[in-house]
Write a protein that holds these residues in place. Structure first.
Motif, mmCIF file in Angstrom:
data_model
loop_
_atom_site.group_PDB
_atom_site.id
_atom_site.type_symbol
_atom_site.label_atom_id
_atom_site.label_comp_id
_atom_site.label_asym_id
_atom_site.label_seq_id
_atom_site.Cartn_x
_atom_site.Cartn_y
_atom_site.Cartn_z
ATOM 1 N N VAL A 340 49.196 1.441 -9.476
ATOM 2 C CA VAL A 340 48.156 1.439 -8.445
ATOM 3 C C VAL A 340 48.400 2.631 -7.520
ATOM 4 O O VAL A 340 49.402 2.694 -6.814
ATOM 5 C CB VAL A 340 48.175 0.116 -7.636
ATOM 6 C CG1 VAL A 340 47.131 0.163 -6.518
ATOM 7 C CG2 VAL A 340 47.919 -1.069 -8.561
ATOM 8 N N GLU A 341 47.486 3.579 -7.523
ATOM 9 C CA GLU A 341 47.694 4.819 -6.764
ATOM 10 C C GLU A 341 46.946 4.847 -5.432
ATOM 11 O O GLU A 341 47.377 5.535 -4.505
ATOM 12 C CB GLU A 341 47.265 6.020 -7.624
ATOM 13 C CG GLU A 341 48.101 6.170 -8.886
ATOM 14 C CD GLU A 341 47.663 7.357 -9.721
ATOM 15 O OE1 GLU A 341 46.621 7.960 -9.378
ATOM 16 O OE2 GLU A 341 48.357 7.685 -10.712
ATOM 17 N N THR A 342 45.839 4.121 -5.326
ATOM 18 C CA THR A 342 45.019 4.230 -4.114
ATOM 19 C C THR A 342 44.780 2.853 -3.496
ATOM 20 O O THR A 342 44.925 1.814 -4.153
ATOM 21 C CB THR A 342 43.650 4.860 -4.436
ATOM 22 O OG1 THR A 342 42.915 3.970 -5.291
ATOM 23 C CG2 THR A 342 43.824 6.209 -5.123
ATOM 24 N N LEU A 343 44.384 2.878 -2.227
ATOM 25 C CA LEU A 343 44.037 1.632 -1.530
ATOM 26 C C LEU A 343 42.822 0.979 -2.188
ATOM 27 O O LEU A 343 42.757 -0.255 -2.293
ATOM 28 C CB LEU A 343 43.753 1.938 -0.055
ATOM 29 C CG LEU A 343 43.264 0.776 0.813
ATOM 30 C CD1 LEU A 343 44.273 -0.379 0.798
ATOM 31 C CD2 LEU A 343 43.013 1.250 2.240
ATOM 32 N N GLU A 344 41.881 1.794 -2.642
ATOM 33 C CA GLU A 344 40.690 1.245 -3.281
ATOM 34 C C GLU A 344 41.057 0.461 -4.544
ATOM 35 O O GLU A 344 40.493 -0.612 -4.819
ATOM 36 C CB GLU A 344 39.708 2.372 -3.629
ATOM 37 C CG GLU A 344 39.015 3.008 -2.427
ATOM 38 C CD GLU A 344 39.971 3.821 -1.544
ATOM 39 O OE1 GLU A 344 40.996 4.302 -2.080
ATOM 40 O OE2 GLU A 344 39.703 3.951 -0.327
ATOM 41 N N GLN A 345 41.999 0.986 -5.329
ATOM 42 C CA GLN A 345 42.439 0.278 -6.531
ATOM 43 C C GLN A 345 43.113 -1.052 -6.159
ATOM 44 O O GLN A 345 42.904 -2.074 -6.817
ATOM 45 C CB GLN A 345 43.418 1.148 -7.327
ATOM 46 C CG GLN A 345 42.779 2.355 -7.988
ATOM 47 C CD GLN A 345 43.822 3.258 -8.650
ATOM 48 O OE1 GLN A 345 44.947 3.373 -8.165
ATOM 49 N NE2 GLN A 345 43.438 3.901 -9.743
ATOM 50 N N ALA A 346 43.930 -1.024 -5.098
ATOM 51 C CA ALA A 346 44.605 -2.242 -4.665
ATOM 52 C C ALA A 346 43.595 -3.289 -4.214
ATOM 53 O O ALA A 346 43.711 -4.480 -4.536
ATOM 54 C CB ALA A 346 45.582 -1.923 -3.541
ATOM 55 N N ARG A 347 42.567 -2.857 -3.474
ATOM 56 C CA ARG A 347 41.547 -3.799 -3.013
ATOM 57 C C ARG A 347 40.763 -4.380 -4.191
ATOM 58 O O ARG A 347 40.434 -5.577 -4.205
ATOM 59 C CB ARG A 347 40.596 -3.099 -2.039
ATOM 60 C CG ARG A 347 41.213 -2.824 -0.672
ATOM 61 C CD ARG A 347 40.273 -2.024 0.214
ATOM 62 N NE ARG A 347 40.780 -1.936 1.587
ATOM 63 C CZ ARG A 347 40.221 -1.212 2.539
ATOM 64 N NH1 ARG A 347 39.130 -0.475 2.264
ATOM 65 N NH2 ARG A 347 40.732 -1.188 3.765
ATOM 66 N N ALA A 348 40.481 -3.553 -5.163
ATOM 67 C CA ALA A 348 39.743 -4.033 -6.346
ATOM 68 C C ALA A 348 40.555 -5.098 -7.086
ATOM 69 O O ALA A 348 40.006 -6.114 -7.541
ATOM 70 C CB ALA A 348 39.410 -2.863 -7.266
#
Length: 521
Positions: A340-348
Motif C-alpha cells: 500500500v503506497e498511498t492514503l487513497e489505496q489504504a482508504r479503498a
C-alpha cells in the motif's frame, strides 16, 4: 435519605433492616448511658493473629493469648456460647462461659451483635470436635456495628454493591482479600526485579500544565493561585525522559494516571502504570527486559510461570511470540500494507473490508484499524507486535529500514495490550514536527492528541542519549496472576457512577426493577 424500593419484597426487607439498625442504635445508647461507650476504647493489646494461633497451636496450647476482630457468627447455649472472630489473617473460634468472664460480662456478650468488633483474652485449647479455639477469660466490646452484615448464606454477591462498598465485600467475602494481597506482592516483585537491574525509583508530578505522553483524553482542573488550567497526568513518560537527559541512566515510576475515557473490563478512569527508561539501549533491550520482568513476576507470585486464566493455559516460560504489525495484518486479514503506497489505496482497502475511518486518519492509522479489527483478539499467548506506524507513535524513533514505521512494540496477552515500549525519539527537530502534527489534530477536534511541550523539546535540545522506554498496566498484570476477568476486581475502590447523584448509602438497598444499572465490568 435512603430511597425505599418500589417492589413489596425489597420494601419489606428494607423495613426489617431499618428496624435491626434501630435496635443496634438503642443498644449503643444504653451502653453510653451505662458509661460503657465502646467508641471511647482507644487501644487493645493484640498478641497473636488467628493464623498464628492455628499454625502454632501445639506450642501455644493452654497459653494466654489476646486477639481482636469482628464477630461473624455466634451460638448462644445458656451459660456458655461459641463465636467466630475474624481478623486480618483469618478467623478463629472463641468459647465464652459465664462462670469464666462473669455474669455481667456474659450478659453483655450475649447482647453484642454479629458484626461487632471484640477484643478477646483467653487460653488456647482444642474442643471435643477438634477445633482449635480460645477459651475466653475476658471479652471487650471495641466497636459497635450499627448496620447488620448480609445474611450468612447469600452474602454480598451483587457486583455493583461489592464494588461500591468494598469494606463490606472484604468482611463477608474474605477470599476477595487474596487478590489484593497478590496485587501487593506483584508490585514488590516489580520493584525487586528493577532494583536488581540498578533502576532508580522516582516520583514525578501528577498535575501537568500540558497533557502529553500518550494518546488519551485528560481530566482538566484549575489552579486558583496560578489561574491556569492543569491536567491530571495521562502518562509518566515526558518527565521521566527529562531525568534521562539530566543524567540518570535507569529510572522508573509506579504511579496513578488518569484518562477521561470509557470504562469496561480492562479500563478504569484512574489506574496504576509502570513506566521505565534506560539510557543506551533500544526497543530490543526493552523487549528482553519486559519478557523477563513478566515471567519473573508471574513465577514468583504464582509459583509457576504456567498459569490458568479463565480456562486458558498461558505459558510464560516459553519465549514470547514476535510479529510486526504489518505481518500480523497480512496473516489475519489477508491485506499486505507493504504493497500500500498511498492514503487513497489504504482508504479503498478500509472501505472494501468495512473498516470505519475518519478523514484525519492517515495510512498508518488505517493499518492500526485493520490490526484492531482482525488481529488483537487472536493474540492469546504472549506476543510482541512490533514496528508500529509513525502516525500513531509520536514519541518513538523511526525504523532505519522503513522510516514510516517505528522501533516500537506492544505486548499482547489474551487479546489485550499489557505493555507498550519503543526506542525513544531523541531528535528534537523530528520531535517538534510530530508534536506540531499532533497539535494540528487536536485543533481539528482530536481530544486524544498531544500538545507541543516546549520544555520537553528544550530538554531534548540539550541532548538525550539513545534510550529505551516501556510502560505496563500494573492492574492488567494483577488480573493475570489473580485470574480476575474485570479490572474492578483488582482495584480496591474502582470508579463507580453515583446512584441518584450520591454514593450508595445502605448495604442492602436494591435497585428497583427497570432502573438502569451501571454496566458490569
Amino acid at each position: 435519605m435512603t430511597q425505599i424500593p418500589e417492589n413489596t419484597e425489597a420494601r419489606q426487607e428494607q423495613q426489617a433492616l431499618s428496624e435491626q439498625a434501630q435496635i443496634r442504635r438503642d443498644k449503643l445508647e444504653a451502653l453510653k448511658q451505662a458509661g460503657q461507650d465502646p467508641y471511647a476504647v482507644t487501644k487493645f493489646d493484640v498478641t497473636h493473629l488467628s493464623s498464628q494461633i492455628l499454625a502454632d497451636a501445639q506450642v501455644l496450647m493452654e497459653q494466654r493469648v489476646s486477639v481482636a476482630g469482628r464477630m461473624i457468627a455466634r451460638r448462644v447455649m445458656g451459660k456458655a456460647s461459641f463465636a467466630h472472630l475474624q481478623d486480618s489473617a483469618g478467623k478463629i473460634q472463641i468459647y465464652v462461659r459465664r462462670d469464666d468472664v462473669g455474669e455481667e460480662a456474659y450478659k453483655q456478650f450475649k447482647s453484642d451483635d454479629v458484626g461487632d468488633i471484640l477484643g478477646v483474652t483467653g487460653t488456647v485449647f482444642t474442643t471435643k470436635t477438634g477445633e482449635i479455639s480460645i477459651h475466653a477469660t475476658q471479652v471487650t466490646l471495641l466497636s459497635k456495628s450499627l448496620l447488620p452484615l448480609p445474611e450468612k448464606f447469600h452474602g454480598l454477591r451483587d457486583n455493583d454493591l461489592r464494588y461500591r462498598q468494598r469494606y463490606v465485600d472484604l468482611i463477608v467475602n474474605p477470599q476477595v482479600k487474596d487478590a489484593f494481597l497478590k496485587r501487593s506482592q506483584v508490585i514488590r516483585e516489580i520493584r525487586s526485579f528493577l532494583e536488581q537491574r540498578r533502576y532508580l525509583e522516582v516520583e514525578t508530578p501528577v498535575l501537568h500544565t500540558i497533557a502529553g505522553g500518550a494518546a488519551a483524553r485528560p481530566f482538566i482542573t484549575h489552579h486558583n493561585t496560578l489561574d491556569i488550567d492543569m491536567y491530571l497526568r495521562i502518562a509518566l513518560e515526558l518527565y521521566l525522559k527529562r531525568l534521562i537527559v539530566g543524567g540518570f541512566d535507569r529510572v522508573y515510576e509506579i504511579g496513578r494516571v488518569f484518562r477521561n475515557e470509557g470504562m469496561d473490563t480492562r479500563h478504569n478512569p484512574e489506574f496504576t502504570l509502570l513506566e521505565l527508561y534506560q539510557a543506551y539501549t533500544d526497543y530490543e533491550g526493552m523487549m528482553e527486559l519486559t519478557e523477563n520482568l513478566v515471567r519473573t513476576v508471574i513465577r514468583n507470585v504464582c509459583g509457576s510461570a504456567v498459569i490458568e486464566y479463565n480456562g486458558v493455559t498461558l505459558d510464560f516460560e516459553k519465549p514470547f511470540g514476535r510479529m510486526s504489525m504489518t505481518e500480523a495484518v497480512r496473516q489475519y486479514a489477508g491485506v499486505d500494507f507493504d504493497q500500500v503506497e498511498t492514503l487513497e489505496q489504504a482508504r479503498a482497502l478500509a472501505e472494501k473490508h468495512h473498516i470505519g475511518f475518519e478523514t484525519r486518519h492517515k495510512k498508518g492509522d488505517i493499518l492500526n484499524l485493520f490490526f484492531e479489527e482482525y488481529v488483537e483478539d487472536k493474540l492469546i499467548s504472549p506476543t510482541f507486535i512490533t514496528h508500529h506506524p509513525v502516525d500513531i507513535s509520536p514519541l518513538a524513533k523511526r525504523s532505519p529500514e522503513k522510516p514510516d514505521l517505528t522501533e516500537r512494540f506492544e505486548l499482547f496477552v489474551l487479546g489485550g495490550e499489557l505493555a507498550n515500549a519503543f526506542s525513544e525519539l531523541n531528535d528534537p527537530i523530528d520531535q517538534r514536527g510530530r508534536f506540531e502534527a499532533q497539535a494540528a489534530l487536536k485543533a481539528a477536534g482530536d481530544e486524544e492528541a498531544n500538545d507541543v511541550d516546549e520544555d520537553f523539546l528544550t530538554a531534548l535540545e540539550y541532548g538525550m542519549p539513545p534510550t529505551g522506554g516501556m510502560g505496563m498496566g500494573v492492574d492488567r498484570l494483577v488480573m493475570l496472576v489473580t485470574n480476575c476477568t474485570s479490572i474492578r476486581d483488582v482495584l480496591l475502590f474502582p470508579t463507580m457512577k453515583p446512584i441518584d447523584g450520591k454514593t450508595q448509602s445502605f448495604v442492602f438497598k436494591r435497585i428497583p426493577p427497570g432502573k438502569k444499572r451501571v454496566p458490569a465490568l
